[in-house]
Motif scaffolding. Structure first.
Motif, PDB file in Angstrom:
ATOM      1  N   THR A  45     -59.379  58.141 -57.120  1.00  0.00           N
ATOM      2  CA  THR A  45     -60.835  58.151 -57.186  1.00  0.00           C
ATOM      3  C   THR A  45     -61.417  57.332 -56.043  1.00  0.00           C
ATOM      4  O   THR A  45     -60.800  56.371 -55.561  1.00  0.00           O
ATOM      5  N   CYS A  46     -62.587  57.704 -55.613  1.00  0.00           N
ATOM      6  CA  CYS A  46     -63.283  57.013 -54.533  1.00  0.00           C
ATOM      7  C   CYS A  46     -64.030  55.814 -55.112  1.00  0.00           C
ATOM      8  O   CYS A  46     -64.732  55.936 -56.133  1.00  0.00           O
ATOM      9  N   GLU A  95     -65.846  59.773 -57.482  1.00  0.00           N
ATOM     10  CA  GLU A  95     -65.281  61.109 -57.673  1.00  0.00           C
ATOM     11  C   GLU A  95     -63.764  61.093 -57.468  1.00  0.00           C
ATOM     12  O   GLU A  95     -63.224  60.293 -56.703  1.00  0.00           O
ATOM     13  N   GLU A  96     -63.089  62.053 -58.176  1.00  0.00           N
ATOM     14  CA  GLU A  96     -61.655  62.225 -57.973  1.00  0.00           C
ATOM     15  C   GLU A  96     -61.427  62.979 -56.664  1.00  0.00           C
ATOM     16  O   GLU A  96     -62.090  63.985 -56.384  1.00  0.00           O
ATOM     17  N   VAL A  97     -60.465  62.488 -55.857  1.00  0.00           N
ATOM     18  CA  VAL A  97     -60.254  63.025 -54.514  1.00  0.00           C
ATOM     19  C   VAL A  97     -58.895  63.708 -54.440  1.00  0.00           C
ATOM     20  O   VAL A  97     -57.891  63.177 -54.912  1.00  0.00           O
ATOM     21  N   THR A  98     -58.851  64.906 -53.818  1.00  0.00           N
ATOM     22  CA  THR A  98     -57.588  65.613 -53.617  1.00  0.00           C
ATOM     23  C   THR A  98     -56.934  65.116 -52.320  1.00  0.00           C
ATOM     24  O   THR A  98     -57.573  64.463 -51.491  1.00  0.00           O
TER      25      THR A  98
END
Length: 342
Positions: free
Chosen positions: A47-48, A53-56
């Protein structure tokens, strides 16, 4: 084994196509983090910290912290422009004696396998290294990083050892290095004797990872539902001895006992004398000899006095005997003399 890299060894004007394989593997028993109550796997989300937000993985870049909360972001294009001239080559720089390479520099080991028609020049380089008794210093780029490495021969195969750069080796900075500590010659001699008593040929197969074996036994017992057998307790390290010489001497005796040698002072002599024991034996022999010398002189003196007194005693005995014999002689003479007639 699966090749992790393909390239070529550049040896002068000769190019040798090779495949790179990892030469080592870790045997550690790996565990997952799980929920203690139900055994569920623990998952981590990327996560940022700014937007939450969840980051790929595709949205993740490399950032360099320059301090003060500022970050420099580098993309794949930035790395692609770096001057890695040895990106797919192992460039031989020079050949040096193996003993000149400090083992602290070695990092990871890889096997090199010849590819295609490169077998002949591969064998040529291998045999030349063996004949010269040297190792090749090379540069190679692995995982987007240029590394210094050596090429040497192990069991008929070229072995690539990546190395740390000299500025990656820390300088030891410890207080005791500035202390003026003196080691006494007897202590050094006894320590050398201990090293001699523990000297042998290095055979890696003799040594085993006892902790890993014991841990695997615990896991197997859990799987089979049987009682966990406690591993044997490891012998505790001896406490620090106040008398260094006594500790060294005891260590020598224990090392000899482990080798099946007879300890010194027990039974029939017990192995080779150490420098310290030889000096002590010589000192004891000298003291014993010195102690015997006065005793011998005294005994010799008494014998001489005895011998000197014997003639005097014999002479005195003869005089006494002669003196005692005089009255008898006079009596015999009187009896022998003729009587006068009336």
């Amino acid at each position: 084994m699966r090749a992790i890299w393909k390239g070529a060894v550049s040896f002068g004007l000769v190019s040798i196509g090779v495949k790179l394989y990892s030469a080592t593997e870790e045997k550690d028993i790996r565990f997952h983090q799980v929920h203690r109550e139900d055994g569920g796997r623990i998952r981590y989300k990327r996560t940022c910290s700014v937007c939450g937000e969840e980051v790929t993985y595709d949205d993740i870049a490399k950032g360099y912290d320059i301090g003060g909360g500022e970050m420099v972001i580098l993309t794949d294009e930035d790395f692609a422009d770096l001057p890695l001239t040895s990106s797919r080559a192992i460039d031989v720089l020079e050949f040096v004696p193996a003993e000149q390479v400090d083992p602290i520099l070695y990092n990871k080991a890889y096997f090199l396998e010849p590819e295609g028609a490169a077998t002949k020049p591969y064998v040529l380089l291998r045999d030349a290294l063996i004949d010269s008794e040297r190792v090749a210093i090379v540069k190679v780029a692995l995982r987007q990083r240029e590394q210094l490495a050596t090429l040497r021969v192990r069991e008929g195969v070229l072995l690539l050892n990546t190395m740390l750069w000299p500025d990656e080796i820390r300088t030891p900075d410890f207080g005791f290095l500035d202390e003026d500590l003196k080691v006494r010659p007897p202590e050094l001699a006894m320590a050398s004797s201990l090293i001699d008593s523990m000297t042998g040929e290095f055979e890696p197969d003799v040594f085993t990872d006892d902790y890993r074996a014991a841990l695997q036994e615990v896991i197997d017992a859990k799987v089979e539902g049987r009682e966990v057998v406690q591993p044997e307790e490891v012998e505790e390290a001896p406490a620090a001895a106040v008398d260094l010489m006594a500790a060294l001497k005891a260590s020598v005796e224990r090392a000899k006992a482990a080798r099946g040698e007879q300890p010194a002072g027990r039974g029939g002599g017990g192995g080779e004398p150490t420098p310290i024991s030889s000096a002590r034996s010589a000192q004891k022999a000298a003291e014993k000899k010195a102690a015997k010398a006065p005793a011998k002189k005294t005994a010799a003196k008494k014998t001489a006095e005895k011998k000197a007194s014997e003639p005097a005693k014999k002479t005195a005995a003869k005089k006494t005997t002669a003196k005692k014999a005089e009255p008898a002689k006079k009596t015999a003479a009187r009896k022998t003399a003729p009587r006068k007639s009336a």
